[in-house]
Design a protein around this motif. Sequence first.
Motif, PDB file in Angstrom:
ATOM      1  N   CYS A 110       0.995  -1.165  -0.042  1.00 27.36           N
ATOM      2  CA  CYS A 110       0.071   0.581   0.221  1.00 27.36           C
ATOM      3  C   CYS A 110       1.065   1.396  -0.420  1.00 27.36           C
TER       4      CYS A 110
ATOM      5  N   ASN B 262       0.413   4.088   0.491  1.00 27.92           N
ATOM      6  CA  ASN B 262      -0.022   5.463   1.903  1.00 27.92           C
ATOM      7  C   ASN B 262       0.661   4.770   2.912  1.00 27.92           C
TER       8      ASN B 262
ATOM      9  N   MET C  96      -1.015  -5.516   1.591  1.00 31.48           N
ATOM     10  CA  MET C  96      -2.378  -5.404   1.718  1.00 31.48           C
ATOM     11  C   MET C  96      -2.718  -7.195   1.652  1.00 31.48           C
TER      12      MET C  96
ATOM     13  N   GLU D  83      -6.449  -5.591  -0.569  1.00 22.28           N
ATOM     14  CA  GLU D  83      -6.998  -4.611   0.375  1.00 22.28           C
ATOM     15  C   GLU D  83      -6.310  -4.558   1.492  1.00 22.28           C
ATOM     16  N   CYS D  84      -5.824  -3.052   1.589  1.00 21.43           N
ATOM     17  CA  CYS D  84      -4.442  -2.771   2.933  1.00 21.43           C
ATOM     18  C   CYS D  84      -6.422  -2.875   3.808  1.00 21.43           C
TER      19      CYS D  84
ATOM     20  N   ARG E 257      -7.269   0.907   0.593  1.00 19.69           N
ATOM     21  CA  ARG E 257      -7.109   1.000  -0.371  1.00 19.69           C
ATOM     22  C   ARG E 257      -7.471  -0.498  -1.550  1.00 19.69           C
ATOM     23  N   LYS E 258      -7.236  -0.798  -2.705  1.00 22.88           N
ATOM     24  CA  LYS E 258      -7.597  -1.799  -3.205  1.00 22.88           C
ATOM     25  C   LYS E 258      -6.530  -2.197  -4.538  1.00 22.88           C
TER      26      LYS E 258
END
Length: 440
Positions: free
Chosen positions: A361, A363, A368, A378-379, A384-385
């Motif tokens: 991720c 961010n 993930m 997904e995180c 986030r994906k």
Amino acid sequence: MNLNTLHIGFDDTDSPYGMCTTYLAYKVVEFLKKERTEFLDFPKLVRFNPNIPWKTRGNGAVGISIRTKRPHRTKQMIRKFVIRYSDTKNGANPGLVFLEEETIPENLKKFSKLAMWNLISRTKAKRFVKENSLESYFFGNGQGLVGAVGSIGYSFEDQTLELLSYRKKSMFGKKRNLESNSVKMMQDQTFPHTFNSFDEKKRKVMIAPHGPDPVFCGIRGEDPGSLLTAFELIETNENLAGYMIFKSNQGTGDHLQNQFDVTNIKPYMSGTLTGYISEEPVSAEGRHVFFSLNSRGSEIACAVYRETRMTPIAMRLRRGDKVTVGGGIRKASKNHPRTLNVEFIRVLELAEILEHKNPLCDNCNKRMKSKGRGQGFECIRCGRKAINKESYVMNRRLENKLYIPAISAHRHLTKPRQRIGSLNQVKFEDKIPWFSIFRN
Ligand SMILES: [Zn+2]
């Protein structure tokens, strides 16, 4: 004055219970010195193929080249010394060969070269001395003839020296009292002109044997001056008998000059093989590591022993890596196929290996989580994906370079790191104090 050149070779005079071929050489030289012999070179300590099963400790033979007025008497006396100082009761099989020629014949040189990496049977050695009309003697089964012929025929390219000091007879079998700090200091002051004296990692003295043999200590190095300085630095309260400096092929890696012919690999041969890793390394009980190498279409099993401390390196090898390995061939057994016991690994090319990991991720700088098969990632922090895994080129943590065993696992012939690429030559001069008997 008429002087005859005489080359003397002997081998296999020792046993695990005492005596030592180099001590016999020391006694022979003591006698020859009294006879006013002219020495043509240092006594030679030649180590042969270390991977044969019935080697004496270290598989070392001795050669001495002299000029003498009385070759007949000299030979007679040396025979007596060999009989007296050989441990035939405990399984020694001494061989003794004389050659009265200025130059060493080519077929002796060839024989010696072969004995460096191949298996030469005593039958073959017996036939060789007969066919070449060499004056030879053997006791026991005659296995010592191989080294006796070989030590005369050995031609040095790279070379090292070893100063061997000997104990007085009253001390044979007793504990060696040797100040380990002084050995460390000696190494600090004389390395790389001396080598393999002290194992810094294990804090262990490496110049002294532990058995009942007459050797007090042996210092290896590149030139006589450094050996004599080093010997002075060793502290002991034992009164020693004397010392002698040998010229040797120890530390030259000579047994691994041979490149295996992959179609003709036989048990007990030594040599090198280049190929690709075909079966990835597995660790057996966390100790030894096994992998397979494919060389020109033939596959051979390879083993790296834990003692070499090369197992972590071996574990990083992957299918497709191109390497050269050197070592000896072990006979197939019930549980193992014919195996090359690895004494070095040279990495030539590393295969590019892709690793697939869950995406990172951007961010959160966290991996993930998978949402299930085919449903992406997904995180768990920010949500986030991403759809696909990410591919990375694996960091192999290996380099294109030579990996050798730890010093504690070095054999006599192992080439230490600092000697790689060296071609040492030592000129013999009789004024060098290469032999001494202490008067005390
Ligand atoms: Zn995130």
